[in-house]
Scaffold this motif. Structure first.
Motif, PDB file in Angstrom:
ATOM      1  N   TYR A  89     -10.701  -0.808  -2.330  1.00  0.00           N
ATOM      2  CA  TYR A  89      -9.599  -0.344  -1.491  1.00  0.00           C
ATOM      3  C   TYR A  89      -8.303  -0.321  -2.279  1.00  0.00           C
ATOM      4  N   HIS A  91      -3.874   0.436  -1.179  1.00  0.00           N
ATOM      5  CA  HIS A  91      -2.743  -0.218  -0.522  1.00  0.00           C
ATOM      6  C   HIS A  91      -2.661   0.036   0.974  1.00  0.00           C
ATOM      7  N   ASP A  92      -3.594   0.795   1.528  1.00  0.00           N
ATOM      8  CA  ASP A  92      -3.552   1.096   2.962  1.00  0.00           C
ATOM      9  C   ASP A  92      -4.240  -0.041   3.719  1.00  0.00           C
ATOM     10  N   SER A  93      -3.449  -1.031   4.121  1.00  0.00           N
ATOM     11  CA  SER A  93      -4.029  -2.229   4.738  1.00  0.00           C
ATOM     12  C   SER A  93      -4.617  -1.932   6.113  1.00  0.00           C
ATOM     13  N   ASN A  94      -4.027  -0.985   6.849  1.00  0.00           N
ATOM     14  CA  ASN A  94      -4.569  -0.653   8.175  1.00  0.00           C
ATOM     15  C   ASN A  94      -5.957  -0.033   8.059  1.00  0.00           C
ATOM     16  N   ARG A  96      -8.044  -0.418   5.589  1.00  0.00           N
ATOM     17  CA  ARG A  96      -8.958  -1.458   5.109  1.00  0.00           C
ATOM     18  C   ARG A  96      -9.405  -2.367   6.247  1.00  0.00           C
ATOM     19  N   THR A  97      -8.475  -2.787   7.090  1.00  0.00           N
ATOM     20  CA  THR A  97      -8.814  -3.656   8.219  1.00  0.00           C
ATOM     21  C   THR A  97      -9.766  -2.957   9.179  1.00  0.00           C
ATOM     22  N   GLU A 100     -13.243  -2.872   7.548  1.00  0.00           N
ATOM     23  CA  GLU A 100     -13.865  -4.198   7.559  1.00  0.00           C
ATOM     24  C   GLU A 100     -14.413  -4.538   8.940  1.00  0.00           C
ATOM     25  N   ASP A 114      -9.911  -9.700  -2.686  1.00  0.00           N
ATOM     26  CA  ASP A 114      -8.838 -10.641  -2.355  1.00  0.00           C
ATOM     27  C   ASP A 114      -9.286 -11.737  -1.409  1.00  0.00           C
ATOM     28  N   GLN A 115     -10.508 -11.627  -0.858  1.00  0.00           N
ATOM     29  CA  GLN A 115     -11.028 -12.649   0.042  1.00  0.00           C
ATOM     30  C   GLN A 115     -12.041 -13.566  -0.652  1.00  0.00           C
ATOM     31  N   THR A 142      -7.397   6.093  -0.580  1.00  0.00           N
ATOM     32  CA  THR A 142      -6.244   6.456   0.243  1.00  0.00           C
ATOM     33  C   THR A 142      -5.130   6.988  -0.659  1.00  0.00           C
ATOM     34  N   ASP A 144      -2.303   6.626  -2.233  1.00  0.00           N
ATOM     35  CA  ASP A 144      -1.320   5.596  -2.563  1.00  0.00           C
ATOM     36  C   ASP A 144      -0.436   5.975  -3.748  1.00  0.00           C
TER      37      ASP A 144
END
Length: 231
Positions: A89, A91-94, A96-97, A100, A114-115, A142, A144
């Motif tokens: 992924y 930088h698009d955190s939305n 990615r969430t 997931e 990162d997890q 995405t 970015d």
């Protein structure tokens, strides 16, 4: 043969049963195996085996169902593909969430850098260790970054992050192109992260249900069972 006997035989032979539901007409039950087969066990005792690679399952159940048959020790099946999916992924955190959460609803375990514990490893070392655990990889591309050829600002286009392209290449090398899917957000405005032919590109749309069904089918086709009715 009744359902409990079928479950006992399948479990003893090393098959993992991922669902056990009554048939729509309430005449029996359907067992689904992680290896892709389905067995309809009717209340009358009749068995019907469907899905892919059914011969071993049919032989197991039919032989043991013969009158006077002795219980046979069947060799343990090869383990089904792991349900871990490596997720690349930017930088698009939305996005990615959302991805997931989708994978977890399907009973999959997303692996995200990162997890994961560092254990003193560099990012490259973490990639090298994690990539061996996954049976499938999803690259969330995405928009970015922006880029163009030197001296050609008129060619400026949206691009995925460089780390996304690097990790895409690593996953292709380990898993092969049939086990790597690229979710492309705003595909009409983006450069594709690679010009390699034959990759699985899936538009990451606002209508996430359409994206989800296409992705689930690709993962399911690689032997990682997903109940497509629940997607």
């Amino acid at each position: 043969m009744d359902k409990d006997t079928a479950i006992g035989l399948l479990t003893a032979a090393g098959y993992d049963i991922i669902s056990d539901e009554r048939l729509p007409n309430d005449t029996g039950s359907q067992l689904k195996l992680q290896t892709g087969q389905s067995i309809n066990v009717y209340d009358s005792g009749k068995l019907v085996v469907g899905g892919k690679d059914t011969e071993e399952v049919k032989a197991l159940l039919q032989e043991q169902d013969q009158p006077g048959s002795q219980r046979k020790q069947w060799p343990t099946k090869k383990a089904a593909p792991a349900r871990k999916v490596f997720v690349v992924y930017g930088h698009d955190s939305n996005a990615r969430t959302e991805l997931e959460a989708m994978l977890r609803r399907w009973g999959l375990e997303p692996l995200m850098l990162d997890q994961l514990p560092s254990a003193g490893q560099t990012i490259i070392e973490k990639l090298e260790s994690v990539r061996q655990e996954a049976s499938f990889a999803i690259v969330l591309a995405t928009p970015d970054d922006e880029g163009h050829r030197t001296g050609h600002p008129d060619e400026k286009a949206l691009r995925a992050r460089q780390n996304v392209v690097l990790e895409l290449g690593m996953m292709l090398a380990v898993l092969g192109r049939h086990r790597v899917a690229i979710l492309l957000k705003e595909q009409g405005k983006m450069e594709r992260p690679s010009d390699i032919q034959g990759l699985i590109y899936i538009p990451f749309k606002d209508n996430v249900k359409e994206t989800a069904l296409t992705l689930a089918k690709e993962i399911h086709a690689q032997g990682i069972a997903i109940d497509l009715r629940k997607v």
